[in-house]
Scaffold this motif. Sequence first.
Motif, mmCIF file in Angstrom:
data_model
loop_
_atom_site.group_PDB
_atom_site.id
_atom_site.type_symbol
_atom_site.label_atom_id
_atom_site.label_comp_id
_atom_site.label_asym_id
_atom_site.label_seq_id
_atom_site.Cartn_x
_atom_site.Cartn_y
_atom_site.Cartn_z
ATOM 1 N N TYR A 266 -7.269 4.546 3.592
ATOM 2 C CA TYR A 266 -6.543 3.856 2.525
ATOM 3 C C TYR A 266 -6.110 2.475 2.985
ATOM 4 O O TYR A 266 -5.734 2.266 4.147
ATOM 5 N N GLY A 267 -6.135 1.535 2.050
ATOM 6 C CA GLY A 267 -5.439 0.273 2.227
ATOM 7 C C GLY A 267 -4.152 0.352 1.430
ATOM 8 O O GLY A 267 -4.190 0.537 0.207
ATOM 9 N N MET A 268 -3.007 0.247 2.083
ATOM 10 C CA MET A 268 -1.715 0.458 1.427
ATOM 11 C C MET A 268 -0.900 -0.830 1.433
ATOM 12 O O MET A 268 -0.727 -1.461 2.480
ATOM 13 N N TYR A 269 -0.426 -1.193 0.242
ATOM 14 C CA TYR A 269 0.396 -2.402 0.107
ATOM 15 C C TYR A 269 1.458 -2.136 -0.946
ATOM 16 O O TYR A 269 1.484 -1.064 -1.568
ATOM 17 N N LEU A 270 2.342 -3.090 -1.155
ATOM 18 C CA LEU A 270 3.547 -2.796 -1.919
ATOM 19 C C LEU A 270 3.446 -3.069 -3.402
ATOM 20 O O LEU A 270 4.059 -2.379 -4.194
ATOM 21 N N SER A 271 2.714 -4.077 -3.827
ATOM 22 C CA SER A 271 2.746 -4.445 -5.237
ATOM 23 C C SER A 271 1.342 -4.612 -5.789
ATOM 24 O O SER A 271 0.476 -5.214 -5.150
ATOM 25 N N ARG A 272 1.137 -4.069 -6.990
ATOM 26 C CA ARG A 272 -0.134 -4.261 -7.671
ATOM 27 C C ARG A 272 -0.170 -5.611 -8.404
ATOM 28 O O ARG A 272 -1.226 -6.077 -8.807
ATOM 29 N N ASP A 273 0.979 -6.221 -8.621
ATOM 30 C CA ASP A 273 1.046 -7.462 -9.387
ATOM 31 C C ASP A 273 0.683 -8.655 -8.512
ATOM 32 O O ASP A 273 1.404 -8.997 -7.575
ATOM 33 N N HIS A 274 -0.455 -9.262 -8.804
ATOM 34 C CA HIS A 274 -0.908 -10.490 -8.149
ATOM 35 C C HIS A 274 -0.915 -10.383 -6.625
ATOM 36 O O HIS A 274 -0.278 -11.185 -5.931
ATOM 37 N N PRO A 275 -1.629 -9.398 -6.058
ATOM 38 C CA PRO A 275 -1.725 -9.359 -4.590
ATOM 39 C C PRO A 275 -2.487 -10.580 -4.101
ATOM 40 O O PRO A 275 -3.314 -11.154 -4.840
ATOM 41 N N PRO A 276 -2.217 -11.046 -2.879
ATOM 42 C CA PRO A 276 -2.905 -12.237 -2.378
ATOM 43 C C PRO A 276 -4.419 -12.054 -2.431
ATOM 44 O O PRO A 276 -4.938 -10.957 -2.200
ATOM 45 N N ALA A 277 -5.127 -13.150 -2.710
ATOM 46 C CA ALA A 277 -6.589 -13.077 -2.764
ATOM 47 C C ALA A 277 -7.154 -12.568 -1.446
ATOM 48 O O ALA A 277 -8.116 -11.789 -1.426
ATOM 49 N N ALA A 278 -6.547 -12.987 -0.320
ATOM 50 C CA ALA A 278 -7.043 -12.558 0.989
ATOM 51 C C ALA A 278 -6.947 -11.044 1.147
ATOM 52 O O ALA A 278 -7.830 -10.410 1.736
#
Length: 291
Positions: A266-278
């Motif tokens: 899994y790739g896990m991050y905090l927000s679905r809203d406008h994640p960085p392009a990178a």
Amino acid sequence: MDRVMAATVFNHICDLGSLSAASRALGISRPMVSRYLDEMEKWAGARLIHRSSRRLTITPAGEEALVKTRTLARLSLDIAGAAGRETPSGTLRVACAHFTATHILAPILPDFLARYPELRIEVEINNQPVSLVGERIDVAIRITDNPEPGTIARRLGDCESVLCASPDYLRQHGTPQTVEDLAHHNCLYYSGFAGKSWHFLNAQGEALSVAIKGNLSAGISSLLCEAAQAGMGIALVPEKEARPGLAQGALIRLLGQLEPRRLAVYGMYLSRDHPPAALRLLLDAVQATMR
């Protein structure tokens, strides 16, 4: 709920033929797929899919909706593509375990950073879950059967494992013929997962498990692999980690009629809203490699 995402989920259900297949393809849970389908049917004001125990059937209203949702999905991708064409820059902080850094991340980094020269990646190697906020981590790449709560978890692929031991160990202690035999061997196990049981699937798809014991556990799979090659016991490690030892004959694959349970990456991050392009581009690259 996000209607564009609901339309995307509906498209995947229709294309793949089941809610479970859509769940796997999108990297979201099966209950969430059902919620998005319910949202689509509320939005359309009609039943879009007939569900039975054997198959899904698209209704006439569903056929009409599918034409529109595919158009909506294409428009959404066009908009996202325009934003994604911006050259990613700045620093992207990535947390992952030693195995993930070595075997999943490292192979893609040379081409990835050559393609985006204004981007800088910092890799934090940690075999335990980290605080994404506290450690200022943009994305954590984890091999797990239990994604961290409170994060957006995008499924990137699966990690295949192999059960193996050295020829010397097998000469001294015998070769296990069944799952139950593993309980009588010295098992070298990964300390990052709760419990001391190994899980397998037989040829019929039935789940088998065994409680194991051993005198070595570690959070780094390469150490377990080296210990197995040294004749210390039987290890269950990622296939990529064991591949050189298997090819050289330093390790022998065991219980080949069984498949060790796969764990998801899994790739896990905090927000679905406008994640960085990178972030999106890096996860796309990892997912493409794992396919």
